[in-house]
Design a protein around this motif. Structure first.
Motif, PDB file in Angstrom:
ATOM      1  N   ILE A 109     -36.082  -8.492 -54.621  1.00 12.72           N
ATOM      2  CA  ILE A 109     -37.559  -7.925 -54.541  1.00 12.72           C
ATOM      3  C   ILE A 109     -37.425  -6.248 -54.204  1.00 12.72           C
ATOM      4  O   ILE A 109     -37.705  -5.319 -55.028  1.00 12.72           O
ATOM      5  CB  ILE A 109     -38.429  -8.492 -53.876  1.00 12.72           C
ATOM      6  N   LEU A 110     -36.641  -6.099 -53.005  1.00  8.21           N
ATOM      7  CA  LEU A 110     -36.640  -4.657 -52.595  1.00  8.21           C
ATOM      8  C   LEU A 110     -35.749  -3.669 -53.516  1.00  8.21           C
ATOM      9  O   LEU A 110     -36.200  -2.717 -53.966  1.00  8.21           O
ATOM     10  CB  LEU A 110     -35.744  -4.744 -51.221  1.00  8.21           C
ATOM     11  N   GLN A 111     -34.782  -4.435 -54.179  1.00  3.60           N
ATOM     12  CA  GLN A 111     -34.102  -3.799 -55.267  1.00  3.60           C
ATOM     13  C   GLN A 111     -34.789  -3.665 -56.599  1.00  3.60           C
ATOM     14  O   GLN A 111     -34.819  -2.490 -56.975  1.00  3.60           O
ATOM     15  CB  GLN A 111     -32.716  -4.558 -55.490  1.00  3.60           C
ATOM     16  N   TRP A 112     -35.669  -4.336 -57.044  1.00  2.00           N
ATOM     17  CA  TRP A 112     -36.535  -4.303 -58.205  1.00  2.00           C
ATOM     18  C   TRP A 112     -37.538  -3.074 -57.919  1.00  2.00           C
ATOM     19  O   TRP A 112     -37.994  -2.397 -58.626  1.00  2.00           O
ATOM     20  CB  TRP A 112     -37.313  -5.503 -58.353  1.00  2.00           C
ATOM     21  N   PRO A 139     -39.884   0.573 -60.213  1.00  2.00           N
ATOM     22  CA  PRO A 139     -41.078  -0.014 -60.705  1.00  2.00           C
ATOM     23  C   PRO A 139     -41.210  -0.325 -62.080  1.00  2.00           C
ATOM     24  O   PRO A 139     -41.212  -1.197 -62.542  1.00  2.00           O
ATOM     25  CB  PRO A 139     -42.197   0.316 -59.831  1.00  2.00           C
ATOM     26  N   ASP A 140     -40.855   0.931 -62.633  1.00  3.94           N
ATOM     27  CA  ASP A 140     -41.310   1.131 -64.058  1.00  3.94           C
ATOM     28  C   ASP A 140     -40.215   0.355 -64.776  1.00  3.94           C
ATOM     29  O   ASP A 140     -40.531  -0.238 -65.911  1.00  3.94           O
ATOM     30  CB  ASP A 140     -41.630   2.521 -64.485  1.00  3.94           C
ATOM     31  N   GLY A 141     -38.988   0.466 -64.190  1.00  4.95           N
ATOM     32  CA  GLY A 141     -37.950  -0.332 -65.110  1.00  4.95           C
ATOM     33  C   GLY A 141     -37.891  -1.711 -64.827  1.00  4.95           C
ATOM     34  O   GLY A 141     -37.255  -2.384 -65.691  1.00  4.95           O
ATOM     35  N   ASN A 142     -38.307  -2.289 -63.649  1.00  3.24           N
ATOM     36  CA  ASN A 142     -38.260  -3.501 -63.529  1.00  3.24           C
ATOM     37  C   ASN A 142     -39.656  -4.430 -63.714  1.00  3.24           C
ATOM     38  O   ASN A 142     -39.613  -5.628 -63.667  1.00  3.24           O
ATOM     39  CB  ASN A 142     -37.921  -3.713 -62.012  1.00  3.24           C
ATOM     40  N   PHE A 143     -40.802  -3.762 -63.692  1.00  3.17           N
ATOM     41  CA  PHE A 143     -42.079  -4.368 -64.015  1.00  3.17           C
ATOM     42  C   PHE A 143     -42.765  -3.811 -65.185  1.00  3.17           C
ATOM     43  O   PHE A 143     -42.285  -3.030 -65.915  1.00  3.17           O
ATOM     44  CB  PHE A 143     -43.049  -4.303 -62.703  1.00  3.17           C
ATOM     45  N   SER A 166     -48.909  -9.598 -57.674  1.00  2.00           N
ATOM     46  CA  SER A 166     -48.882 -10.797 -58.941  1.00  2.00           C
ATOM     47  C   SER A 166     -47.833 -10.346 -59.898  1.00  2.00           C
ATOM     48  O   SER A 166     -47.206 -11.369 -60.572  1.00  2.00           O
ATOM     49  CB  SER A 166     -50.385 -10.885 -59.468  1.00  2.00           C
ATOM     50  N   HIS A 167     -47.417  -9.223 -60.194  1.00  2.00           N
ATOM     51  CA  HIS A 167     -46.403  -8.930 -60.862  1.00  2.00           C
ATOM     52  C   HIS A 167     -45.147  -9.143 -60.306  1.00  2.00           C
ATOM     53  O   HIS A 167     -44.112  -9.559 -61.098  1.00  2.00           O
ATOM     54  CB  HIS A 167     -46.417  -7.333 -61.110  1.00  2.00           C
ATOM     55  N   ILE A 168     -44.997  -9.022 -58.933  1.00  3.73           N
ATOM     56  CA  ILE A 168     -44.202  -9.509 -58.271  1.00  3.73           C
ATOM     57  C   ILE A 168     -43.574 -11.063 -58.310  1.00  3.73           C
ATOM     58  O   ILE A 168     -42.490 -11.554 -58.646  1.00  3.73           O
ATOM     59  CB  ILE A 168     -43.790  -9.149 -56.644  1.00  3.73           C
ATOM     60  N   GLN A 169     -44.666 -11.626 -58.355  1.00  2.00           N
ATOM     61  CA  GLN A 169     -44.704 -13.205 -58.282  1.00  2.00           C
ATOM     62  C   GLN A 169     -44.335 -13.525 -59.802  1.00  2.00           C
ATOM     63  O   GLN A 169     -43.637 -14.332 -59.913  1.00  2.00           O
ATOM     64  CB  GLN A 169     -46.344 -13.627 -58.013  1.00  2.00           C
ATOM     65  N   ALA A 170     -44.691 -13.068 -60.751  1.00  2.00           N
ATOM     66  CA  ALA A 170     -44.630 -13.316 -62.251  1.00  2.00           C
ATOM     67  C   ALA A 170     -42.866 -13.042 -62.253  1.00  2.00           C
ATOM     68  O   ALA A 170     -42.296 -14.018 -62.927  1.00  2.00           O
ATOM     69  CB  ALA A 170     -45.303 -12.668 -63.265  1.00  2.00           C
ATOM     70  N   LYS A 171     -42.336 -11.950 -61.938  1.00  2.00           N
ATOM     71  CA  LYS A 171     -41.090 -11.600 -62.203  1.00  2.00           C
ATOM     72  C   LYS A 171     -40.137 -12.767 -61.430  1.00  2.00           C
ATOM     73  O   LYS A 171     -39.072 -13.227 -61.825  1.00  2.00           O
ATOM     74  CB  LYS A 171     -40.807 -10.319 -61.881  1.00  2.00           C
ATOM     75  N   SER A 172     -40.391 -13.033 -60.244  1.00  2.00           N
ATOM     76  CA  SER A 172     -39.672 -13.866 -59.312  1.00  2.00           C
ATOM     77  C   SER A 172     -39.790 -15.242 -59.734  1.00  2.00           C
ATOM     78  O   SER A 172     -38.890 -16.122 -59.478  1.00  2.00           O
ATOM     79  CB  SER A 172     -40.032 -13.578 -57.833  1.00  2.00           C
ATOM     80  N   GLY A 173     -40.834 -15.713 -60.414  1.00  2.00           N
ATOM     81  CA  GLY A 173     -41.245 -17.071 -60.669  1.00  2.00           C
ATOM     82  C   GLY A 173     -41.353 -17.800 -59.596  1.00  2.00           C
ATOM     83  O   GLY A 173     -41.629 -19.211 -59.549  1.00  2.00           O
ATOM     84  N   LEU A 174     -41.772 -17.510 -58.283  1.00  2.00           N
ATOM     85  CA  LEU A 174     -42.034 -18.218 -57.157  1.00  2.00           C
ATOM     86  C   LEU A 174     -43.500 -18.368 -57.119  1.00  2.00           C
ATOM     87  O   LEU A 174     -44.460 -17.532 -57.709  1.00  2.00           O
ATOM     88  CB  LEU A 174     -41.473 -17.499 -55.716  1.00  2.00           C
ATOM     89  N   ALA A 175     -43.993 -19.097 -56.277  1.00  2.00           N
ATOM     90  CA  ALA A 175     -45.394 -19.256 -55.863  1.00  2.00           C
ATOM     91  C   ALA A 175     -45.936 -17.893 -55.078  1.00  2.00           C
ATOM     92  O   ALA A 175     -45.212 -17.433 -54.491  1.00  2.00           O
ATOM     93  CB  ALA A 175     -45.620 -20.283 -54.911  1.00  2.00           C
ATOM     94  N   GLN A 176     -47.209 -17.821 -55.614  1.00  2.00           N
ATOM     95  CA  GLN A 176     -47.875 -16.641 -54.845  1.00  2.00           C
ATOM     96  C   GLN A 176     -47.725 -16.428 -53.337  1.00  2.00           C
ATOM     97  O   GLN A 176     -47.659 -15.672 -52.825  1.00  2.00           O
ATOM     98  CB  GLN A 176     -49.144 -16.436 -55.259  1.00  2.00           C
ATOM     99  N   SER A 177     -48.077 -17.674 -52.890  1.00  2.00           N
ATOM    100  CA  SER A 177     -47.705 -17.789 -51.262  1.00  2.00           C
ATOM    101  C   SER A 177     -46.862 -17.546 -50.641  1.00  2.00           C
ATOM    102  O   SER A 177     -46.527 -16.862 -49.634  1.00  2.00           O
ATOM    103  CB  SER A 177     -48.625 -19.058 -50.750  1.00  2.00           C
ATOM    104  N   THR A 178     -45.244 -17.899 -51.405  1.00  2.00           N
ATOM    105  CA  THR A 178     -44.193 -17.488 -50.950  1.00  2.00           C
ATOM    106  C   THR A 178     -43.795 -15.992 -51.124  1.00  2.00           C
ATOM    107  O   THR A 178     -43.469 -15.538 -50.286  1.00  2.00           O
ATOM    108  CB  THR A 178     -43.140 -18.485 -51.815  1.00  2.00           C
TER     109      THR A 178
END
Length: 112
Positions: free
Chosen positions: A29-32, A36-40, A57-69
């Motif tokens: 995530i820190l690398q993404w 930002p514009d290149g990864n999201f 929510s964009h970080i959550q969508a890209k990672s595929g993890l639950a929002q709480s995680t």
């Protein structure tokens, strides 16, 4: 330990940073967030991702993890001082703290 204009990080702060970076997803995530514009999806952002940050929510969508995680991961990164959060309406946006990251690199370069 560091240059005169950059305060050093104490052992507790370094350990907190290393713990945060010890999780491969948090590191990813820190690398993404470095590009930002290149990864999201800038066309879906409600704010300038480079200025304000990326919506959780964009970080959550890209990672595929639950929002709480993802929220817990971002809280860990923020507590370590690697990202900063900004609320925009009901959404939280995250941006890397480039000054803190540069200071970490400086400290490591002198200490190791």
């Amino acid at each position: 330990m560091t240059t005169n204009d950059a305060p050093s990080l104490d052992s507790a702060q370094l350990l907190e940073i290393f713990k945060a970076l010890g999780n491969p997803v948090r590191l990813q995530i820190l690398q993404w967030l470095r590009d930002p514009d290149g990864n999201f999806w800038p066309e879906q952002a409600i704010v300038d991702q480079n200025e304000i940050g990326v919506c959780v929510s964009h970080i959550q969508a890209k990672s595929g993890l639950a929002q709480s995680t993802v929220s817990a991961y971002m809280s860990t990164l923020e507590h370590a001082g690697l990202v900063r959060s900004t609320r925009v309406g009901k959404w939280t946006h995250y941006k890397r703290d480039e000054d803190r990251i540069a200071r970490l690199v400086d400290v490591l370069g002198h200490a190791l």
